[in-house]
Design a protein around this motif. Sequence first.
Motif, mmCIF file in Angstrom:
data_model
loop_
_atom_site.group_PDB
_atom_site.id
_atom_site.type_symbol
_atom_site.label_atom_id
_atom_site.label_comp_id
_atom_site.label_asym_id
_atom_site.label_seq_id
_atom_site.Cartn_x
_atom_site.Cartn_y
_atom_site.Cartn_z
ATOM 1 N N GLY A 46 0.816 -1.210 0.000
ATOM 2 C CA GLY A 46 0.000 0.000 0.000
ATOM 3 C C GLY A 46 0.848 1.257 0.000
ATOM 4 O O GLY A 46 0.535 2.240 -0.662
ATOM 5 N N TYR A 47 1.951 1.230 0.740
ATOM 6 C CA TYR A 47 2.852 2.389 0.781
ATOM 7 C C TYR A 47 3.427 2.652 -0.603
ATOM 8 O O TYR A 47 3.447 3.788 -1.079
ATOM 9 C CB TYR A 47 3.981 2.142 1.785
ATOM 10 N N GLN A 48 3.883 1.519 -1.227
ATOM 11 C CA GLN A 48 4.445 1.658 -2.558
ATOM 12 C C GLN A 48 3.407 2.160 -3.553
ATOM 13 O O GLN A 48 3.707 2.960 -4.431
ATOM 14 C CB GLN A 48 4.990 0.290 -3.036
ATOM 15 N N ARG A 49 2.190 1.682 -3.361
ATOM 16 C CA ARG A 49 1.119 2.003 -4.339
ATOM 17 C C ARG A 49 0.564 3.402 -4.136
ATOM 18 O O ARG A 49 0.244 4.103 -5.092
ATOM 19 C CB ARG A 49 -0.001 0.963 -4.186
ATOM 20 N N PHE A 50 0.442 3.859 -2.887
ATOM 21 C CA PHE A 50 -0.275 5.103 -2.611
ATOM 22 C C PHE A 50 0.574 6.193 -1.952
ATOM 23 O O PHE A 50 0.039 7.197 -1.498
ATOM 24 C CB PHE A 50 -1.488 4.813 -1.709
ATOM 25 N N SER A 51 1.887 5.994 -1.910
ATOM 26 C CA SER A 51 2.722 6.994 -1.243
ATOM 27 C C SER A 51 2.582 8.356 -1.901
ATOM 28 O O SER A 51 2.700 9.389 -1.251
ATOM 29 C CB SER A 51 4.196 6.556 -1.262
ATOM 30 N N GLY A 52 2.335 8.379 -3.209
ATOM 31 C CA GLY A 52 2.186 9.654 -3.904
ATOM 32 C C GLY A 52 1.019 10.466 -3.405
ATOM 33 O O GLY A 52 0.938 11.673 -3.600
ATOM 34 N N MET A 53 0.062 9.753 -2.726
ATOM 35 C CA MET A 53 -1.098 10.472 -2.218
ATOM 36 C C MET A 53 -0.778 11.216 -0.933
ATOM 37 O O MET A 53 -1.477 12.137 -0.534
ATOM 38 C CB MET A 53 -2.245 9.475 -1.979
ATOM 39 N N PHE A 54 0.307 10.818 -0.255
ATOM 40 C CA PHE A 54 0.629 11.417 1.035
ATOM 41 C C PHE A 54 1.926 12.218 1.014
ATOM 42 O O PHE A 54 2.077 13.181 1.762
ATOM 43 C CB PHE A 54 0.722 10.303 2.098
ATOM 44 N N LEU A 55 2.886 11.843 0.167
ATOM 45 C CA LEU A 55 4.133 12.580 0.033
ATOM 46 C C LEU A 55 4.127 13.284 -1.320
ATOM 47 O O LEU A 55 3.988 12.643 -2.356
ATOM 48 C CB LEU A 55 5.333 11.624 0.128
#
Length: 392
Positions: A46-55
Amino acid sequence: MELRYESNPDPGRWRHRRKEGSGRTVVAVVMVLLLVGVLGGGAWYGYQRFSGMFLAADYDGPGTGEVVVEVKKGDSASAIAETLHKAGVVKSPEAFVSAAKNNTDSKDIQVGSYKVRKEMKASAALLMLLDLKNKAGNRVTIPEGWTHMQVFEALSKASGIPVADFDKAAEDPQALGVPAVWFKRNDGKKVDKKNIEGFLYPATYEIPEKATAEDILKPIIKNFNAEMDKLKFVETVNSKLKSQNISPYEALVAASIAQVEALLDEDMGPVARVLYNRAYNGDFPCGCLQLDSTVNYWLRLTGAGAKSSDKLRTDELHNPDNPYRYNVPGMAIGPISNPGEVALKGAMDPPKSNFYFFVTIDDKGTTAYGVTNDDHEDNKKIACKNGIPICG
């Protein structure tokens, strides 16, 4: 802390189970570890997939090439961020918004077009927008002491708009934003309400694309108003010069003359005081200014061109058709230049003195002052000795 579950009303009982239940405990532990592993792997995915949403995605370098972006009136940091993102300047709008939040100077971004680079770090893009050197389009600098004629020529050259258009727009300074308070005198002389001289505040201005003469002049007048408010010019004149009944407009005239006559900042105030002593004290023989600079202003207005003091003829000094002539009583009828901050400060609160004469005595700009005409003649001899062109 012990947790209570519906299936276990007595949370303390499980600790006292017999050993034969230990097998089930091991199984439970294994199941928990497997579950944590699954969840952990899912979290990593999930971090790899959605990190762009938070950073906020951001470029690392200073960028390449050049692109022009426009900051419009009323644009928020988010609006500017979207503009930069669409132009390929920043990798994400969020990166710029974050950079703006971390830089308190971001509130100072001015309206206008800017030359920036593509694919640059958001914080670097912000710094480029804060640097006025990166503004696109034409800019004009109005130096202290320029006349409106010089200003209009420079504005015309930068914008392609004919000088005549600026002359036409300047016929109604109040429509351009000059407040009515500036068109009042206390000495009985009439103010020419069509005269824009003195209100074109010296500074650097951007010339917008497809602008009219009015579009260009209004921000200059707006800046004049802002600077005068900052200086508290009107309030100070009404307070400090009250004893001589000098209006803000008359003080503006004095500032415009001091700007031309005084070559050094330190002399702006003392020269303004000499002007007030001559025009308002009542004990100067003619009650006039007797200045070559006012005569030369008229020569410029009429297209004749200015002359050095030693070249001015008697008929030019005393031309009865010249309202700025040498011996006309009182303060000049209007400004002869556009003064800057130092001259304005000097005129609104000049140091007290009993001087009635001043003259530049060397090529360093040194000004000598005198109380009597004899003092003045002695100072003129020093000036002539130093090669200052005042001796005919």
